[in-house]
Design a protein around this motif. Sequence first.
Motif, PDB file in Angstrom:
ATOM      1  N   GLU A 115       0.830  -1.194   0.000  1.00 31.22           N
ATOM      2  CA  GLU A 115       0.000   0.000   0.000  1.00 31.22           C
ATOM      3  C   GLU A 115       0.871   1.253   0.000  1.00 31.22           C
ATOM      4  O   GLU A 115       0.601   2.221  -0.705  1.00 31.22           O
TER       5      GLU A 115
ATOM      6  N   ASN B 141       0.002   7.159   8.143  1.00 35.14           N
ATOM      7  CA  ASN B 141       0.924   6.111   7.707  1.00 35.14           C
ATOM      8  C   ASN B 141       2.336   6.391   8.190  1.00 35.14           C
ATOM      9  O   ASN B 141       3.049   5.501   8.641  1.00 35.14           O
TER      10      ASN B 141
ATOM     11  N   LEU C  94       2.612   5.654  11.922  1.00 34.36           N
ATOM     12  CA  LEU C  94       2.627   4.231  12.199  1.00 34.36           C
ATOM     13  C   LEU C  94       4.017   3.645  11.943  1.00 34.36           C
ATOM     14  O   LEU C  94       4.561   2.909  12.760  1.00 34.36           O
TER      15      LEU C  94
ATOM     16  N   LEU D 117       8.303  -8.335  10.863  1.00 32.70           N
ATOM     17  CA  LEU D 117       6.995  -8.488  10.239  1.00 32.70           C
ATOM     18  C   LEU D 117       5.954  -8.509  11.344  1.00 32.70           C
ATOM     19  O   LEU D 117       6.157  -9.132  12.374  1.00 32.70           O
ATOM     20  N   ILE D 118       4.866  -7.806  11.129  1.00 32.38           N
ATOM     21  CA  ILE D 118       3.772  -7.856  12.093  1.00 32.38           C
ATOM     22  C   ILE D 118       2.502  -8.265  11.378  1.00 32.38           C
ATOM     23  O   ILE D 118       2.176  -7.732  10.327  1.00 32.38           O
ATOM     24  N   THR D 119       1.801  -9.212  11.947  1.00 32.39           N
ATOM     25  CA  THR D 119       0.509  -9.605  11.402  1.00 32.39           C
ATOM     26  C   THR D 119      -0.538  -9.209  12.417  1.00 32.39           C
ATOM     27  O   THR D 119      -0.406  -9.530  13.591  1.00 32.39           O
TER      28      THR D 119
ATOM     29  N   TYR E 288       0.801  -7.016   8.129  1.00 31.13           N
ATOM     30  CA  TYR E 288       0.420  -5.649   8.037  1.00 31.13           C
ATOM     31  C   TYR E 288       1.594  -4.706   7.834  1.00 31.13           C
ATOM     32  O   TYR E 288       1.541  -3.752   7.095  1.00 31.13           O
ATOM     33  N   LEU E 289       2.675  -5.010   8.505  1.00 28.68           N
ATOM     34  CA  LEU E 289       3.850  -4.157   8.384  1.00 28.68           C
ATOM     35  C   LEU E 289       5.051  -5.035   8.121  1.00 28.68           C
ATOM     36  O   LEU E 289       5.193  -6.101   8.708  1.00 28.68           O
TER      37      LEU E 289
ATOM     38  N   LEU F  76       3.711  -0.877   4.310  1.00 28.10           N
ATOM     39  CA  LEU F  76       2.371  -1.200   4.786  1.00 28.10           C
ATOM     40  C   LEU F  76       1.756  -2.091   3.731  1.00 28.10           C
ATOM     41  O   LEU F  76       1.584  -1.673   2.591  1.00 28.10           O
TER      42      LEU F  76
ATOM     43  N   SER G   7      -0.709   2.718  18.566  1.00 30.67           N
ATOM     44  CA  SER G   7      -0.383   3.248  17.258  1.00 30.67           C
ATOM     45  C   SER G   7      -1.098   2.461  16.158  1.00 30.67           C
ATOM     46  O   SER G   7      -1.675   3.023  15.226  1.00 30.67           O
TER      47      SER G   7
ATOM     48  N   HIS H  91      -4.205   3.689  13.485  1.00 31.56           N
ATOM     49  CA  HIS H  91      -4.103   3.617  12.041  1.00 31.56           C
ATOM     50  C   HIS H  91      -5.166   2.729  11.405  1.00 31.56           C
ATOM     51  O   HIS H  91      -5.709   3.039  10.356  1.00 31.56           O
TER      52      HIS H  91
ATOM     53  N   GLU I  75       0.868 -12.039  15.202  1.00 29.42           N
ATOM     54  CA  GLU I  75       2.258 -12.452  15.229  1.00 29.42           C
ATOM     55  C   GLU I  75       3.161 -11.257  14.969  1.00 29.42           C
ATOM     56  O   GLU I  75       2.842 -10.396  14.163  1.00 29.42           O
ATOM     57  N   MET I  76       4.258 -11.231  15.691  1.00 29.64           N
ATOM     58  CA  MET I  76       5.255 -10.218  15.400  1.00 29.64           C
ATOM     59  C   MET I  76       6.597 -10.902  15.463  1.00 29.64           C
ATOM     60  O   MET I  76       6.840 -11.693  16.349  1.00 29.64           O
ATOM     61  N   GLN I  77       7.438 -10.654  14.484  1.00 32.58           N
ATOM     62  CA  GLN I  77       8.762 -11.278  14.546  1.00 32.58           C
ATOM     63  C   GLN I  77       9.862 -10.305  14.163  1.00 32.58           C
ATOM     64  O   GLN I  77       9.682  -9.445  13.318  1.00 32.58           O
TER      65      GLN I  77
END
Lengths: 347, 326
Positions: free
Chosen positions: A207, A231, A234, A274-276, A284-285, A317, B248, B252, B264-266
């Motif tokens: 995005e 954005n 974040l 990585l974040i889900t 997501y990120l 994003l 945060s 958003h 999950e965060m890694q």
Amino acid sequence: TGRLPNSKSGDGKPRLLLMGQRRSGKSSISSVVFHKLPPSETLYIEATTRVKKESMHSFMDFQVWDFPGHVDYFDPAFDTENIFEEIGALIWVIDAQDEYIDAIMRLHKTILNLQQHYPAINVEVFVHKVDGLSDDFRQDTFRDIIQRVQDDLSDAGFENAPVSFYQTSIYDHSIFEAFSKVIQKLIPQLPTLEALLNSLCLSCRIEKAYLFDVLSKIYIATDTSPTDIGNYELCSDYIDVIVDVSEIYGWDRPEGEAGEEEYGESGNQDAESLITMEKKGNNYLYLREINKSVFQRPESASMADPKQSRYLALICLMGEDSSAEKKALIDYNVGVFQEALKQVFPR
Amino acid sequence: MNSVKRQKQRKVLLMGKSGAGKTSMRSIVFSNYVAKDVRRLGATIDVEHSNIKFMGNLMLNLWDCGGQDGFVENYLTHQRTHVFGSVAVLIFVFDIESREFAADVINYSNIIRALSECSPNAKVFILIHKMDLVQTRLRDQLFAERADYIRGASEGFKDSVDFFATSIWDQSLYRAWTMIIYHLIPNAASIETLLQQLAEVIDARELILYERTTCLMVTHVTRGMENENPYTDRFERISSILKTHKQSMSKHTGIPAGTANFAEMQIKTGRFMFFITRLTENTNLAASIPPSEQIFNAARINILLARPRFAELDIASRPRAPAEGG
Ligand SMILES: Nc1nc2c(ncn2[C@@H]2O[C@H](COP(=O)(O)OP(=O)(O)OP(=O)(O)O)[C@@H](O)[C@H]2O)c(=O)[nH]1
Ligand SMILES: Nc1nc2c(ncn2[C@@H]2O[C@H](COP(=O)(O)OP(=O)(O)O)[C@@H](O)[C@H]2O)c(=O)[nH]1
Ligand SMILES: [Mg+2]
């Protein structure tokens, strides 16, 4: 402040000058952006009495000169040539909560002077402390200031002076966003970077992608889709998470922890993350530190804290349909992007 | 499955003089406020009750007792048994800036007397609050002096009362509340045992169990070299990092902060790997492991396999013997 001001042109170290009335917020801005001072503590900053020069060692070296409020910058006692010669941008700070007529008059005089001798200099006007104003009043004030500055300039015969305007406050991310835009104008490779980011976004259904300078949290480029301050916030908060966790668990372990050698295979020094999110179901990120080495500064120039290595991070994003399963694809494309970046910034 | 889950109600009193910061800290820890939001809070009228489902069926029954003199008078007289009966924990907040410390302590001892009369088995925590307003170099000494003096006025609770220096502007608040919650969790020891086993199976350097909505730590296991980690405040720091990040994210994405959870965060680096994942309905597990893809992948599978055993432990999903005080 240990380094001399740039004396030779073309060394790629632009200078940002912070000017404006007393108490307009110049020192606060410099402390918050470049020294991570908590905004509430700016209340205790003392008045600046002489020019304060700060060198920033970030992905790009630049200097910030913080000027005392009540000086005539074109007074012959000042070495104008020395001040303006290497300048990248003049940042003029106007306190939006205060009477601003005088500030505009001085800004006008300054622009006229600059136009005569240094027409290439960008003038960036920060309409500052907007946090205290209601939305309507803030917009009116902003428009009024732009109108007055432009009217004065066209009366003086300058229709297209390079002047830009920003609404800023140290209490939110707006000051970082404004600095990002100011600095982007000073990066000659910007169009190339944007094109690279655009193609990355397209191939991975991203995005929005930002290339951040991790230390200052200024972004040096983003893809050309519309930006949204949300954005940026974040992504900037996300960098904090990675930096903080890396500090906590990346502490120096003595050599030879049992079995440590076996892990040699994953000796990738660039962090990735990585974040889900639960409700989204998609990753997501996505963050990837980019080539800490490409921007490695020459040893001799290293004045900064050695632990604070400087590097960039790519933060994406992800779009709705870019699921975690596609991570391999993203990794691959980021690799391609990284290679291309090395061409843009050869050593 | 047992259809009628037993709820474990634990009554917690939050007291202290008006303006001491009680509602502020409660809003930050349990209601997703950030420190700068609390300026908007008004004085609490009488008692504000909130029921906070903590882990599993552990229900915190928090009584935020407005501290203005009239209200306190009323707690001590007409409502004495109603307020001070069957209390599990009393949290008493002192404002470090208060100009009437001696008077504050007298109020405190009145409350302590009522408590020992109605709930002699309760546990007392003292928070000496707004420490950010004291110069750093004076903090330790001032805290020690105040704590000594207050202990002297604690009567039957003299030997058991615990003290914390707190501020909403740093992690000290999380440290204090972590200890309070730990005290309230009835089966902490069995959770720890299970966590220790899991840490060994996956070769983790550290495992931290967090409650999902508050991000407060339930417990942790640290192994080998990680015991030398110089950041001894890391558990509170991670709590507040996660909390801030959730805020945060929710801003958003438009998901309310209370439900903005990561699946999950890694983070993978050359020095360590770190991830956070769901463990049970109410907890997240944070793991720090050596930097190896194999260990990382194996750890994720093993955690998946361990979930059912932890689910059984999630508080009171099985009937347990009633604990004291509640
Ligand atoms: N400097 C500082 N101020 C704080 C801190 N915690 C709370 N405050 C401020 O203290 C003031 C009073 O906070 P409240 O939480 O409403 O106080 P209270 O104890 O609930 O008061 P009552 O409801 O009247 O009993 C607010 O203006 C907060 O901003 C802190 O750690 N440091
Ligand atoms: N509300 C608000 N106050 C600000 C902001 N930036 C600076 N200030 C305050 O403005 C005052 C003057 O700032 P200072 O940096 O000393 O001004 P200088 O003389 O231009 O360097 C300080 O009390 C700051 O706390 C802002 O974005 N919003
Ligand atoms: Mg209150």
